[in-house]
Design a protein around this motif. Structure first.
Motif, PDB file in Angstrom:
ATOM      1  N   ASP A 134       0.718  -1.531   0.374  1.00 42.22           N
ATOM      2  CA  ASP A 134      -0.282  -0.266  -0.279  1.00 42.22           C
ATOM      3  C   ASP A 134       0.665   0.922  -0.108  1.00 42.22           C
ATOM      4  OD1 ASP A 134      -2.480  -1.575  -0.151  1.00 42.22           O
ATOM      5  OD2 ASP A 134      -2.254  -0.983   2.402  1.00 42.22           O
ATOM      6  N   GLY A 135       2.281   1.045  -0.388  1.00 43.05           N
ATOM      7  CA  GLY A 135       2.852   2.345   0.120  1.00 43.05           C
ATOM      8  C   GLY A 135       2.915   3.063   1.768  1.00 43.05           C
ATOM      9  N   ARG A 136       2.706   2.592   2.777  1.00 48.17           N
ATOM     10  CA  ARG A 136       2.153   3.245   3.974  1.00 48.17           C
ATOM     11  C   ARG A 136       3.646   2.996   4.360  1.00 48.17           C
ATOM     12  NH1 ARG A 136      -2.265   1.107   7.475  1.00 48.17           N
ATOM     13  NH2 ARG A 136      -2.337  -0.549   6.532  1.00 48.17           N
ATOM     14  N   LEU A 137       4.050   1.711   4.103  1.00 50.75           N
ATOM     15  CA  LEU A 137       5.996   1.505   4.942  1.00 50.75           C
ATOM     16  C   LEU A 137       6.636   1.290   3.692  1.00 50.75           C
ATOM     17  CD1 LEU A 137       5.458  -1.478   7.555  1.00 50.75           C
ATOM     18  CD2 LEU A 137       5.761   0.835   7.610  1.00 50.75           C
ATOM     19  N   VAL A 138       7.958   2.310   3.629  1.00 52.67           N
ATOM     20  CA  VAL A 138       8.717   1.676   2.665  1.00 52.67           C
ATOM     21  C   VAL A 138      10.223   1.177   3.584  1.00 52.67           C
ATOM     22  CG1 VAL A 138       7.767   4.057   1.344  1.00 52.67           C
ATOM     23  CG2 VAL A 138       9.053   4.271   3.513  1.00 52.67           C
ATOM     24  N   ARG A 139      11.060   1.141   2.752  1.00 54.06           N
ATOM     25  CA  ARG A 139      12.879   1.002   2.997  1.00 54.06           C
ATOM     26  C   ARG A 139      12.951   1.673   3.755  1.00 54.06           C
ATOM     27  NH1 ARG A 139      15.624  -3.757   1.988  1.00 54.06           N
ATOM     28  NH2 ARG A 139      14.633  -4.385   1.592  1.00 54.06           N
ATOM     29  N   ALA A 140      14.267   2.168   5.044  1.00 52.13           N
ATOM     30  CA  ALA A 140      14.632   2.857   5.620  1.00 52.13           C
ATOM     31  C   ALA A 140      16.271   2.416   5.363  1.00 52.13           C
ATOM     32  CB  ALA A 140      14.613   2.498   6.515  1.00 52.13           C
ATOM     33  N   LEU A 141      16.587   1.822   4.673  1.00 54.49           N
ATOM     34  CA  LEU A 141      18.113   0.965   4.675  1.00 54.49           C
ATOM     35  C   LEU A 141      17.960   0.339   3.232  1.00 54.49           C
ATOM     36  CD1 LEU A 141      19.300   0.510   8.588  1.00 54.49           C
ATOM     37  CD2 LEU A 141      19.889   3.002   7.110  1.00 54.49           C
ATOM     38  N   ASP A 142      19.503   0.440   3.120  1.00 54.63           N
ATOM     39  CA  ASP A 142      19.021  -0.713   1.852  1.00 54.63           C
ATOM     40  C   ASP A 142      19.417  -2.255   1.620  1.00 54.63           C
ATOM     41  OD1 ASP A 142      22.079  -1.716   1.764  1.00 54.63           O
ATOM     42  OD2 ASP A 142      22.552   0.410   1.006  1.00 54.63           O
ATOM     43  N   GLU A 143      19.449  -3.228   0.533  1.00 56.23           N
ATOM     44  CA  GLU A 143      18.999  -4.509   0.764  1.00 56.23           C
ATOM     45  C   GLU A 143      20.482  -5.268   1.549  1.00 56.23           C
ATOM     46  OE1 GLU A 143      17.966  -6.220  -2.605  1.00 56.23           O
ATOM     47  OE2 GLU A 143      17.087  -4.785  -2.458  1.00 56.23           O
ATOM     48  N   SER A 144      21.423  -4.368   1.662  1.00 53.68           N
ATOM     49  CA  SER A 144      22.182  -4.866   2.510  1.00 53.68           C
ATOM     50  C   SER A 144      22.356  -5.208   3.978  1.00 53.68           C
ATOM     51  CB  SER A 144      23.733  -4.257   2.197  1.00 53.68           C
ATOM     52  OG  SER A 144      23.841  -2.786   2.787  1.00 53.68           O
ATOM     53  N   TRP A 145      20.391  -4.255   3.698  1.00 52.72           N
ATOM     54  CA  TRP A 145      21.380  -4.555   5.802  1.00 52.72           C
ATOM     55  C   TRP A 145      19.364  -5.442   6.376  1.00 52.72           C
ATOM     56  CZ3 TRP A 145      23.960  -3.139   9.036  1.00 52.72           C
ATOM     57  CH2 TRP A 145      25.068  -1.888   8.986  1.00 52.72           C
ATOM     58  N   ASP A 146      18.730  -5.930   4.734  1.00 47.14           N
ATOM     59  CA  ASP A 146      18.025  -7.300   5.157  1.00 47.14           C
ATOM     60  C   ASP A 146      18.356  -7.916   5.939  1.00 47.14           C
ATOM     61  OD1 ASP A 146      16.376  -5.362   3.423  1.00 47.14           O
ATOM     62  OD2 ASP A 146      15.780  -7.026   2.596  1.00 47.14           O
ATOM     63  N   ILE A 147      17.599  -9.154   6.143  1.00 41.65           N
ATOM     64  CA  ILE A 147      17.876  -9.944   7.709  1.00 41.65           C
ATOM     65  C   ILE A 147      17.978 -11.218   7.349  1.00 41.65           C
ATOM     66  CG2 ILE A 147      18.940 -11.345  10.217  1.00 41.65           C
ATOM     67  CD1 ILE A 147      18.325  -8.170  11.420  1.00 41.65           C
ATOM     68  N   PRO A 148      17.972 -12.112   6.897  1.00 37.75           N
ATOM     69  CA  PRO A 148      17.181 -13.204   5.971  1.00 37.75           C
ATOM     70  C   PRO A 148      16.919 -14.065   7.514  1.00 37.75           C
ATOM     71  CG  PRO A 148      19.250 -13.273   4.570  1.00 37.75           C
ATOM     72  CD  PRO A 148      19.490 -12.333   5.895  1.00 37.75           C
ATOM     73  N   LEU A 149      15.846 -14.856   7.265  1.00 38.32           N
ATOM     74  CA  LEU A 149      15.407 -16.364   7.979  1.00 38.32           C
ATOM     75  C   LEU A 149      14.727 -16.858   8.115  1.00 38.32           C
ATOM     76  CD1 LEU A 149      13.190 -13.331  10.339  1.00 38.32           C
ATOM     77  CD2 LEU A 149      15.950 -13.761  10.717  1.00 38.32           C
ATOM     78  N   GLU A 150      14.760 -18.213   9.050  1.00 32.13           N
ATOM     79  CA  GLU A 150      13.814 -19.256   8.679  1.00 32.13           C
ATOM     80  C   GLU A 150      12.639 -19.272   9.701  1.00 32.13           C
ATOM     81  OE1 GLU A 150      16.768 -22.711   8.389  1.00 32.13           O
ATOM     82  OE2 GLU A 150      17.824 -22.342   7.155  1.00 32.13           O
ATOM     83  N   ILE A 151      12.579 -20.002   9.802  1.00 29.27           N
ATOM     84  CA  ILE A 151      10.347 -20.508   9.775  1.00 29.27           C
ATOM     85  C   ILE A 151      11.142 -21.861  10.184  1.00 29.27           C
ATOM     86  CG2 ILE A 151       8.260 -20.182  10.994  1.00 29.27           C
ATOM     87  CD1 ILE A 151       8.119 -18.109   8.480  1.00 29.27           C
ATOM     88  N   HIS A 152      10.383 -22.148  11.655  1.00 30.91           N
ATOM     89  CA  HIS A 152      10.564 -23.481  12.710  1.00 30.91           C
ATOM     90  C   HIS A 152      10.083 -23.716  13.137  1.00 30.91           C
ATOM     91  CE1 HIS A 152      15.521 -24.689  11.486  1.00 30.91           C
ATOM     92  NE2 HIS A 152      15.428 -23.519  10.433  1.00 30.91           N
ATOM     93  N   LEU A 153       9.666 -25.447  13.090  1.00 32.18           N
ATOM     94  CA  LEU A 153       9.085 -25.917  14.065  1.00 32.18           C
ATOM     95  C   LEU A 153       9.855 -26.365  15.265  1.00 32.18           C
ATOM     96  CD1 LEU A 153       5.291 -25.784  14.930  1.00 32.18           C
ATOM     97  CD2 LEU A 153       5.254 -28.127  13.460  1.00 32.18           C
ATOM     98  N   THR A 154       9.877 -27.325  15.463  1.00 32.35           N
ATOM     99  CA  THR A 154      10.342 -27.055  17.454  1.00 32.35           C
ATOM    100  C   THR A 154       9.226 -28.298  18.141  1.00 32.35           C
ATOM    101  OG1 THR A 154      12.198 -25.599  17.641  1.00 32.35           O
ATOM    102  CG2 THR A 154      12.100 -26.642  19.012  1.00 32.35           C
ATOM    103  N   ARG A 155      10.033 -29.603  18.262  1.00 30.11           N
ATOM    104  CA  ARG A 155       9.559 -30.586  19.000  1.00 30.11           C
ATOM    105  C   ARG A 155      10.191 -31.007  19.931  1.00 30.11           C
ATOM    106  NH1 ARG A 155       8.039 -36.420  17.170  1.00 30.11           N
ATOM    107  NH2 ARG A 155       8.863 -36.616  19.432  1.00 30.11           N
ATOM    108  N   PRO A 156       9.895 -31.406  20.957  1.00 28.35           N
ATOM    109  CA  PRO A 156      10.889 -32.262  22.224  1.00 28.35           C
ATOM    110  C   PRO A 156      11.169 -33.423  21.333  1.00 28.35           C
ATOM    111  CG  PRO A 156       9.113 -32.022  23.430  1.00 28.35           C
ATOM    112  CD  PRO A 156       8.588 -31.288  21.906  1.00 28.35           C
ATOM    113  N   THR A 157      12.716 -34.130  21.724  1.00 25.82           N
ATOM    114  CA  THR A 157      12.489 -35.222  21.216  1.00 25.82           C
ATOM    115  C   THR A 157      12.062 -36.340  21.882  1.00 25.82           C
ATOM    116  OG1 THR A 157      14.578 -35.318  22.974  1.00 25.82           O
ATOM    117  CG2 THR A 157      15.232 -34.434  20.294  1.00 25.82           C
ATOM    118  N   ALA A 158      11.856 -36.347  22.776  1.00 28.11           N
ATOM    119  CA  ALA A 158      10.904 -37.083  24.042  1.00 28.11           C
ATOM    120  C   ALA A 158       9.635 -37.371  22.783  1.00 28.11           C
ATOM    121  CB  ALA A 158      10.292 -36.729  25.428  1.00 28.11           C
TER     122      ALA A 158
END
Length: 292
Positions: A252-276
Motif C-alpha cells: 500500500d506504500g504506507r511503509l517504505v525501506r529505510a536502509l538498502d538491502e544489505s541491511w536485510d536479515i534473512p530468516l528461517e521459520i522453524h517448528l520445534t518439538r521435544p525429542t521425547a
C-alpha cells in the motif's frame, strides 16, 4: 514438591532476574521469591547466588537444571497420556508461536500443513519468544513455531529438542512513508525489540558493533513486532520488521525501506518439538510434515 516450583526454577535460571522471571511467570516478585525459596528448602541446598545484579545458578543448580526441566515435561506428558486414555484432548495439537507469526503466517501454514485433511483440534498460545520457549521446555505445548537465524540459536537445550524448517522470512528496515528524519544521519530514531523477543536477539546480533555506524538513536522498544510496526506507521522511527507481517503495508506504500538491502536479515521459520515422545496425534502431524 510442586510443579510450579520447577517451572519457576527454570524461569529464574533463564532470566537471571527475580523481577523479569516473576513478570514472565505472571506472579508478583514476593510470591515468586517465596516459591523459589520453597524449592531450595525442599532440596536442602541453595540453587542460586543472589546479588544486587541478579541471580546466578550455584553448582548444585547447574547440575539439576536439565533434570528439573525434564521432570516438568514428564509430568505434563503424564497428564496428556491420562487425558488421551480417558478420551479427552486426544486429538488436540498444542502450539506456541511468537506474536508476529501468529498474526499472518500460522493460519496460512496450518492450512497447507493439513493437506486437505482438517485437524480435529488446535490450540495456539501466542506470546513472546522467551515465554514460548518456556512453554515448550515445560511440556505445556508440543510445538514451538518461531523465526530462526543460524547464528542465533534458541535458548532451549539443543539435545532435548529437534526442529524442521517450515518457511522463510526476512527482516527489513522499514519506516513510515511520510517519515522525515532530516538529512543528518546523527539522529535516526530507532524502534527496537526488547530482550524477551526472539527477533530482538537476531537484530541485536546483526547490529552488534554497527548501531553507532548507522547512527541509530533508540527511541522506543517492545517485544511485539506489531507494536513496532504501528510506531513505524506513525513515522516514529525505523524498525526491522518481518516481511510476512508487513506485506500489505509495503504494498500500500504506507511503509517504505529505510536502509538498502544489505541491511536485510534473512530468516528461517522453524517448528520445534521435544525429542521425547509426544501424543499420538502430535506424532502423526510431525510425520506428515515430512523432512526438509
Amino acid at each position: 514438591m510442586e510443579l510450579v516450583w520447577l517451572e519457576d526454577f527454570s524461569a529464574l535460571a533463564e532470566y537471571g532476574s527475580f523481577v523479569r522471571a516473576a513478570e514472565a511467570r505472571h506472579v508478583t516478585q514476593p510470591a515468586f521469591s517465596r516459591r523459589v525459596r520453597s524449592l531450595e528448602n525442599w532440596m536442602g541446598v541453595e540453587l542460586f547466588i543472589r546479588t544486587p545484579q541478579g541471580a546466578t545458578l550455584t553448582e548444585a543448580g547447574k547440575q539439576i537444571l536439565p533434570s528439573a526441566q525434564e521432570a516438568a515435561r514428564r509430568l505434563y506428558r503424564m497428564r496428556s497420556e491420562a487425558q488421551e486414555v480417558a478420551g479427552m484432548a486426544a486429538k488436540t495439537l498444542q502450539f506456541a508461536a511468537t506474536h508476529s507469526l501468529s498474526f499472518t503466517f500460522f493460519p496460512r501454514w496450518l492450512r497447507s500443513a493439513e493437506k486437505g485433511a482438517p485437524l480435529e483440534a488446535v490450540q495456539l498460545h501466542s506470546d513472546s519468544m522467551a515465554v514460548c520457549e518456556q512453554m515448550l521446555i515445560h511440556g505445556q505445548v508440543q510445538f514451538l513455531l518461531c523465526h530462526r537465524h543460524p547464528d542465533v540459536p534458541p535458548q532451549i537445550p539443543p539435545a532435548q529438542f529437534v526442529s524442521k524448517k517450515v518457511g522463510e522470512d526476512v527482516l527489513v528496515p522499514l519506516a513510515g512513508s511520510s517519515a522525515n528524519f532530516g538529512t543528518s544521519p546523527a539522529s535516526l530514531p530507532y524502534l527496537a525489540y526488547t530482550q524477551e523477543s526472539g527477533l530482538g536477539r537476531i537484530v541485536a546480533h546483526r547490529l552488534q558493533g554497527k548501531a553507532d555506524y548507522l547512527h541509530l538513536k533508540p527511541l522506543f522498544s517492545s517485544h511485539l513486532a506489531a507494536v513496532l510496526m504501528s510506531m513505524a506507521l506513525e513515522n516514529k522511527g525505523v524498525a526491522w520488521l518481518p516481511k510476512s507481517l508487513t506485506e500489505q503495508e509495503v504494498l500500500d506504500g504506507r511503509l517504505v525501506r529505510a536502509l538498502d538491502e544489505s541491511w536485510d536479515i534473512p530468516l528461517e521459520i522453524h517448528l520445534t518439538r521435544p525429542t521425547a515422545p509426544v501424543s499420538t496425534a502430535a506424532e502423526e502431524f510431525w510425520t506428515k510434515l515430512g523432512s526438509n
